[in-house]
Scaffold this active site. Structure first.
Site, PDB file in Angstrom:
ATOM      1  N   LYS A  99       0.822  -1.226   0.016  1.00  0.00           N
ATOM      2  CA  LYS A  99       0.052  -0.060  -0.056  1.00  0.00           C
ATOM      3  C   LYS A  99       0.668   1.450   0.008  1.00  0.00           C
ATOM      4  CE  LYS A  99      -3.559  -2.449   2.346  1.00  0.00           C
ATOM      5  NZ  LYS A  99      -4.464  -2.958   3.367  1.00  0.00           N
ATOM      6  N   GLN A 147      -4.445  -1.720   9.762  1.00  0.00           N
ATOM      7  CA  GLN A 147      -4.385  -2.807   9.226  1.00  0.00           C
ATOM      8  C   GLN A 147      -5.075  -4.036  10.107  1.00  0.00           C
ATOM      9  OE1 GLN A 147      -3.377  -3.469   6.011  1.00  0.00           O
ATOM     10  NE2 GLN A 147      -3.876  -5.685   6.072  1.00  0.00           N
ATOM     11  N   ASP A 185     -10.819   2.695   4.580  1.00  0.00           N
ATOM     12  CA  ASP A 185     -11.109   1.632   4.514  1.00  0.00           C
ATOM     13  C   ASP A 185     -12.470   1.116   4.198  1.00  0.00           C
ATOM     14  OD1 ASP A 185      -9.209  -0.481   3.854  1.00  0.00           O
ATOM     15  OD2 ASP A 185      -8.457  -0.473   5.824  1.00  0.00           O
TER      16      ASP A 185
END
Ligand code: NDP
Length: 293
Positions: A52, A96, A119
């Site tokens: 990412k 994450q 997200d």
């Protein structure tokens, strides 16, 4: 059979975002900034976060990685989240997953400010998505929609079977596939570990989305001739022939399913790369205040 090529598509999407970023910078605008928090040293998570960050560099985003030890308490993590919520330079950030067992993922997801939740995991973004309001759509479902759209795959009236009901993939995917929009307008069946006759249900799918996390579970006998097969699964399985000691496997047994399918995503090189595009797109939208003013 046509391959849904995540490598080619993600390069296209990134190039398009880069054009926008270059324009923003040329006009003296603020560089979009994505931050990531990584707790512990789960090998797969480290790899995802690294890719990412690398993607941010490729397209000219600013990125920040906050790496914390796996002994980090929930309170400490919440304090880092608060800092990012108030940091005016940060347009969006992710925490994450998975998190160490002593930290509640739901508490963490709810602590991220919805307007920085690139997200798309916060209940406000999930709720807005369900109502068809502007929202950050979680990155993996977003990447899958983008694939269907860019390959101009017809979805209206099709039977879409989603295997897996997780909050981050299966559930949002099923909602998006039934919405009154393109891609969407499907008749959706969502399956999980308690589903009876899973094989028969899958056999009736025009579009089969496998997100169960069981390597090579979906074999040719689960798939209707000509179906669109989207493989979300990413599992590391031991493989002594690889330098890393493991191979990456999807949820679909590619070699036997591919010849039967109309379209299929490979693993690696499919949905995973498009997921990153979803995250980058959401961050760009955030920097442009396109969802929340
Ligand atoms: P979860 O483990 O959270 O969810 C798995 C789902 O699959 C659950 O709903 C579970 O049912 C269901 N399931 C498990 N086994 C079976 C079975 N035998 N039959 C039917 N249903 C079953 O996983 P995630 O959704 O987070 O991830 C799924 C996979 O996708 C993983 O391999 C993950 O690594 C990968 N992934 C890939 C991404 C990408 O970018 N490509 C992004 C995110 C995830 P129940 O609810 O009953 O337990």
């Amino acid at each position: 059979m046509q391959l849904l090529d995540g490598k080619k598509l993600s390069a296209e999407v990134k190039a398009e975002i880069k054009v926008e970023v270059d324009k923003i910078k040329a006009n003296g605008g603020k560089t979009p900034h994505l931050a990531a928090i990584l707790v512990g040293n789960n090998g797969a998570s480290e790899t995802y976060v690294a890719s990412k960050i690398k993607s941010c560099e490729e397209i000219g985003f600013k990125s920040t990685l906050i790496s914390l030890p796996d002994t980090t308490s929930e309170a400490e993590l919440l304090s880092h989240i608060q800092d990012l919520n108030f940091d005016e330079d940060v347009d969006g950030f992710i925490v994450q997953l998975p998190l160490p067992a002593h930290i509640s993922e739901n508490t963490i997801m709810e602590a991220v400010a919805p307007e920085k939740d690139v997200d798309g995991f916060h209940p406000i973004n999930v709720g807005r998505m369900c109502k068809g309001l502007p929202a950050y759509i979680s990155a993996t479902p977003y990447g899958i929609l983008e694939m269907l759209e860019r390959y101009k795959i017809e979805t209206a009236g099709k039977h879409c079977v989603v295997v897996g009901r997780s909050q981050i993939v299966g559930l949002p995917m099923s909602i998006l596939m039934q919405r009154n929009a393109y891609p969407g307008n499907c008749t959706v069946t969502i399956c999980h570990s308690r589903t009876h006759n899973l094989k028969e249900v899958c056999q009736s799918a025009d579009i089969l989305i496998a997100a169960l996390g069981r390597p090579e579970f979906i074999t040719a006998d689960y798939v209707k001739e000509g179906a669109v097969v989207i493989d979300v699964g990413i599992t590391r399985v031991p493989d002594a022939s690889k330098k890393s000691g493991f191979a990456i496997k999807g949820d679909v047994k590619f070699d036997e399913v591919a010849p039967k399918s109309g379209y299929i995503t490979p693993v690696p090189g499919g949905v995973g790369l498009m997921t990153i595009c979803g995250l980058l797109t959401n961050t760009l939208l955030s920097s442009k205040k396109a969802i929340y003013k």
